[in-house]
Design an enzyme around this catalytic site. Structure first.
Site, PDB file in Angstrom:
ATOM      1  N   LYS A   1       1.946   4.006   1.595  1.00 24.64           N
ATOM      2  CA  LYS A   1       3.055   4.494   2.190  1.00 24.64           C
ATOM      3  C   LYS A   1       4.203   3.697   2.576  1.00 24.64           C
ATOM      4  O   LYS A   1       5.261   3.937   3.110  1.00 24.64           O
ATOM      5  CB  LYS A   1       2.510   4.900   3.682  1.00 24.64           C
ATOM      6  CG  LYS A   1       1.156   6.249   3.641  1.00 24.64           C
ATOM      7  CD  LYS A   1       1.761   7.265   2.506  1.00 24.64           C
ATOM      8  CE  LYS A   1       0.294   8.144   1.977  1.00 24.64           C
ATOM      9  NZ  LYS A   1      -0.559   7.487   1.452  1.00 24.64           N
TER      10      LYS A   1
ATOM     11  N   SER B   1      -5.799  11.638  -3.114  1.00 27.16           N
ATOM     12  CA  SER B   1      -5.626  10.164  -3.439  1.00 27.16           C
ATOM     13  C   SER B   1      -5.013  10.135  -5.071  1.00 27.16           C
ATOM     14  O   SER B   1      -5.371  11.114  -5.785  1.00 27.16           O
ATOM     15  CB  SER B   1      -6.741   9.213  -3.268  1.00 27.16           C
ATOM     16  OG  SER B   1      -6.480   8.051  -4.102  1.00 27.16           O
TER      17      SER B   1
ATOM     18  N   CYS C   1       0.809  -1.205  -0.123  1.00 24.15           N
ATOM     19  CA  CYS C   1      -0.020   0.174  -0.096  1.00 24.15           C
ATOM     20  C   CYS C   1       0.778   1.283  -0.004  1.00 24.15           C
ATOM     21  O   CYS C   1       2.011   1.183   0.156  1.00 24.15           O
ATOM     22  CB  CYS C   1      -1.142   0.009   1.199  1.00 24.15           C
ATOM     23  SG  CYS C   1      -2.209   1.192   1.188  1.00 24.15           S
TER      24      CYS C   1
END
Length: 547
Positions: A117, A463, A115
């Protein structure tokens, strides 16, 4: 060093007690930094992928030692208090990988990411450690299939807005939700995960050709084993991140992000990696490179295709070839495989008839997917996304919200009007804290049919799935004296990409007086990791790194 000699008998005793014998302890020790978790599909499969990595290390003559760190799902936490933890987790991931690797003095490190980060967090740690290392991305999810068409999680978030507008029934939304995320892997579009995976492959810290192999493709396990074997070669050559992460390789990564229409989070994360590597990089570098780079990849959120399609078309090496053909590639940069990036470009294979990556002579747009604006609302700069629409100007009255939740409620109540500029403040790195993404708001606006008629600005971020005329990372942020704090309902806000400006139509004296009078909301967290982060984090214009 940590295991050699009579005085290290105690350390060896501990490890022998859990199954490592003298032969294993005499080999190079390779730390396997895993970000596996059961809280999301992006990293769900990394436990079994790590087993293949470890097998590759053993076959090549090393001893793997796996350890884990944290991971937060942006998509699952989106629009909630939980998302304040997302960007904060990038620093914790980097810190924790660094700590374990320094503590156990590994000879080399492989970091597994999934994902958003976990990807930059892992590379930030590798840059700090500067031992022979590489990053392996777990790969993208396959698209879901709903009513005869491919769908991604982006369709669900936009479906929420369509549902609020009365264009999607309860049953339709539930059915879409049930089909949009069909397995393990990171979000399928050129959202933040795939953008960063591509960037780090072009940067050279991930093996070329590894990232776009889908998460549940049978070939991903072999990719993992190959990485396990490769790390011993990297160790033998003493090839360290400081040789890979350079000004030229970072510029290659920026150009790839711009050419692919990728996430604006690329800017935040590459600034942070450059900071950790001690390589000068600034916002103006991103603007210069993006404006010279054509948009060639027809990828979601602005295009038609997803990462699995890019993989079949030729993957990241094909994008590297296009960079070379456009005269935008620094050809001498080194990759973790030992190849120069020029060799990668020349060896790239392109599937016959593919139209995922356009030719240089037929770009989707002549310029890349983002630009940097300044002006009286963003003295330190902000990022505007340009892919997926043709708007370069907007002038409209402000609708000001102190937090994301207030803006979302207004969208759900259908009180946002065409032409307005939605202003969301106090959502920056410190003010949030955590610089939440605004996908819930932006997707709902698109779902309600307002995507082409409103603009949005925030000191938070977006996003990678966001599309529309949006300015994020507005700096300074409101609690740190940023002019976004002075905007009031009805003020005229002007986006002007050609002039690279974001302004509010107010005299300087009025702006200064309002700023002097502004009182930010009290800190949301008074103790714990989020309070600590709010005190330590710097400007988004410099990557939102902590010090």
């Amino acid at each position: 060093m940590i295991l050699d000699g009579p005085d290290r008998a105690g350390a060896r005793a501990y490890l022998k007690g859990i199954g490592f014998d003298d032969e294993a302890l005499s080999r190079p020790i390779v730390g396997i930094a895993n970000t596996w978790t059961e809280t999301m599909p992006c990293n769900f499969h990394l436990r079994r992928l790590a087993e293949r990595v470890k097998e590759g290390v053993r076959v090549a003559g090393g001893t793997p030692m796996e350890f884990n760190t944290v991971a937060i799902s942006d998509g699952i936490t989106m629009g909630t208090e939980g998302m304040r933890a997302s960007l904060v987790s990038r620093e914790v991931i980097a810190d924790s990988i660094e700590l374990v690797a320094r503590g156990h003095m590994f000879d080399a490190v492989i970091a597994l990411s999934g994902c958003d980060k976990t990807i930059p967090g892992a590379v930030m740690a590798l840059a700090r450690l500067d031992v022979p290392s590489l990053m392996l991305y777990g790969g993208s999810i396959a698209p879901g299939r709903w009513r005869g068409r491919d769908v991604t999680i982006q369709d669900v978030f936009e479906g929420i807005g369509a549902h609020a507008a009365g264009d999607l029934s309860d049953d339709d939304l539930a059915d879409l939700e049930a089909h949009a995320s069909p397995g393990a892997g990171a979000c399928g579009g050129q959202f933040t995960a795939n953008t960063m995976a591509m960037a780090f492959e072009v940067l050279g810290i991930s093996p070329m050709g590894s990232s776009m192999v889908p998460a549940e493709d049978g070939k991903k396990g072999q990719v993992a084993e190959d990485c396990g074997g490769l790390i011993l070669e990297v160790l033998e050559r003493d090839l360290r991140p400081s040789r890979i992460i350079t000004t030229e390789s970072l510029e290659n990564a920026i150009a790839a992000g711009a050419m692919s229409g990728g996430s604006t989070n690329l800017i935040l994360h590459l600034l942070a990696v450059a900071h950790e590597a001690g390589v000068p990089l600034g916002l103006d570098d991103f603007d210069r490179i993006a404006w010279a780079t054509p948009l060639l990849c027809d990828l979601k959120p602005s295009g038609r295709y997803v990462a699995t399609d890019l993989y079949r078309a030729g993957g990241v090496p094909l994008v590297v070839r296009r960079l070379k053909e456009a005269g935008l590639l620094h050809e001498g940069t080194v990759t973790v495989t030992g190849q120069a990036i020029l060799e990668v470009a020349d060896a790239a294979e392109e599937s016959e008839g593919q139209d995922v990556v356009r030719s240089v002579s037929e770009p989707i747009k002549p310029n890349g997917g983002f630009a940097i604006l300044r002006g009286n609302l963003a003295p330190e700069g902000c990022v505007v996304k340009l892919s997926g629409h043709d708007r370069t100007e907007h002038r409209g009255p402000a609708r000001v919200f102190e937090h994301e939740e207030d803006a979302f409620e207004a969208v759900m109540a259908k009180s946002i009007r065409p032409g307005e500029v939605v202003v969301i403040r106090n959502e920056g790195p410190a003010g949030g804290p955590g610089m939440r993404e605004m996908l819930r708001v932006t997707a709902a606006l698109v779902g309600e049919g307002l995507g082409d008629s409103v603009a949005l600005m925030t000191d938070g971020r977006f996003s990678g799935a966001t599309h529309g005329f949006m300015a994020g990372h507005v700096a300074p942020e409101a609690p740190h004296g940023g002019p976004i704090a002075a905007v009031r309902d009805g003020d005229t806000v002007v986006f002007d990409v050609a002039r690279r400006e974001l302004n509010v139509d107010l005299p300087a004296e009025e702006l200064a007086a309002r700023l002097a009078a502004y009182e930010p909301p009290p800190p949301k967290y008074k103790n714990g990791v989020l309070a600590k982060y709010a005190k330590q984090v710097g400007s988004a214009a410099k990557g939102a790194v902590t010090s």
